[in-house]
Design an enzyme around this catalytic site. Sequence first.
Site, PDB file in Angstrom:
ATOM      1  CG  HIS A 165      -6.040   1.886   4.701  1.00  5.51           C
ATOM      2  ND1 HIS A 165      -5.694   2.852   5.622  1.00  5.51           N
ATOM      3  CD2 HIS A 165      -4.994   1.018   4.661  1.00  5.51           C
ATOM      4  CE1 HIS A 165      -4.486   2.566   6.106  1.00  5.51           C
ATOM      5  NE2 HIS A 165      -4.050   1.459   5.535  1.00  5.51           N
ATOM      6  N   GLY A 223       2.603  -1.186   4.291  1.00  9.40           N
ATOM      7  CA  GLY A 223       2.609   0.235   3.969  1.00  9.40           C
ATOM      8  C   GLY A 223       4.029   0.754   3.777  1.00  9.40           C
ATOM      9  N   GLY A 224       4.566   1.352   4.829  1.00  4.79           N
ATOM     10  CA  GLY A 224       5.871   2.008   4.760  1.00  4.79           C
ATOM     11  C   GLY A 224       6.962   1.173   4.103  1.00  4.79           C
ATOM     12  N   GLY A 250       1.939   2.205  10.795  1.00  2.41           N
ATOM     13  CA  GLY A 250       2.888   3.307  10.733  1.00  2.41           C
ATOM     14  C   GLY A 250       3.557   3.646  12.052  1.00  2.41           C
ATOM     15  CB  SER A 298       4.570  -1.826  12.134  1.00  2.00           C
ATOM     16  OG  SER A 298       4.187  -0.486  12.394  1.00  2.00           O
ATOM     17  CD  GLU A 302      -3.767  -2.547   6.997  1.00  2.00           C
ATOM     18  OE1 GLU A 302      -2.614  -2.783   6.613  1.00  2.00           O
ATOM     19  OE2 GLU A 302      -4.376  -1.492   6.747  1.00  2.00           O
ATOM     20  CD  GLU A 316      -3.289   5.485   6.466  1.00  2.00           C
ATOM     21  OE1 GLU A 316      -3.161   5.553   5.230  1.00  2.00           O
ATOM     22  OE2 GLU A 316      -2.425   4.955   7.206  1.00  2.00           O
ATOM     23  CG  ASN A 350      -1.732   1.223   1.379  1.00  2.00           C
ATOM     24  OD1 ASN A 350      -1.792   2.043   0.464  1.00  2.00           O
ATOM     25  ND2 ASN A 350      -2.387   1.375   2.526  1.00  2.00           N
ATOM     26  CD1 TRP A 351       3.325   0.750  -2.974  1.00  2.00           C
ATOM     27  CD2 TRP A 351       3.913   2.126  -4.653  1.00  2.00           C
ATOM     28  NE1 TRP A 351       4.134   0.045  -3.835  1.00  2.00           N
ATOM     29  CE2 TRP A 351       4.511   0.865  -4.873  1.00  2.00           C
ATOM     30  CE3 TRP A 351       4.131   3.148  -5.576  1.00  2.00           C
ATOM     31  CZ2 TRP A 351       5.323   0.606  -5.979  1.00  2.00           C
ATOM     32  CZ3 TRP A 351       4.935   2.879  -6.681  1.00  2.00           C
ATOM     33  CH2 TRP A 351       5.532   1.627  -6.873  1.00  2.00           C
ATOM     34  CE  LYS A 352      -0.297   3.313   4.623  1.00  2.00           C
ATOM     35  NZ  LYS A 352      -0.365   3.430   6.069  1.00  2.00           N
TER      36      LYS A 352
END
Length: 267
Positions: free
Chosen positions: A113, A252-253, A191, A231, A185, A115, A9-11
């Site tokens: 998601h 993600g990150g 994150g 994470s 999640e 977010e 997930n590149w966001k």
Amino acid sequence: MRKKIIAGNWKMNKTPLEAVTFAKDLKAKLSGSSGPAGGSVPAGSSGPTGGSGPEVVFCVPFVSLIPVIEALEGSNIAVGAQNMHAEDSGAFTGEISAEMLTSIGVSHVIIGHSERREYFAETDASVNKKVLKAIAAGLAPIVCVGETLTQREQGITIDLVRMQVRIALGGVPASDARGLVIAYEPIWAIGTGRAATKDDAQEVCRAIRQIVRELYDEETAQALRVQYGGSVNAKNAAELFNMPDIDGGLVGGASIKPEFESIVKGA
Ligand code: PGA
């Protein structure tokens, strides 16, 4: 045996040019390690069969979808969107429809998601509408669920996740549910560098499978894939993904760093 699925997930990161550079680099490094299915998984199937590697999906920003799809041509890496609208078309300024996504070769879409729920007021009901539309359009949804730290401390994680899953899957027939991916999640793990332990993640992913079993049947529960996200990194990925009810991860990150290669290879 469920095929693992690792989705990045590149966001809201990387310009199209940066995205293409990164995608080409990973394509070269991962060639041969992901499952052979042309990348695309129709909703209703449980993923590509054959090949020992995991299914890999890059969920990139809308403007990077076309260039990244082109850059990944000839590889087994699929491309997904991070959101979509539930309607086919109309006066929804700034939105993207399922058909727009499939028409350019997008195969997956992240739905709900945390977010999106937190910053863009998405609800379980809107998640359900999007899931139904995505399936109808032939996209494979990755449906996100998970609790806040307060909810975990209150001991209502499983109750909350049960509600999220039941509402998200409302009206979805078993044949389509089998092709779904649910990403567990925990919001407190996203994150933060503080991933859930493998046992905590397994407990909730197992509960999700049990909820699916109650809603449908054993066959559906065994086919539907459950990811862990929050994470995930090169150090913890393998132990998380080795748990019996964890079929890969939503990353993600670490998905926009070179370490994504080891996360995929570890699976
Ligand atoms: P993270 O994000 O890996 O950076 O924690 C996961 C996600 O939001 O899907």
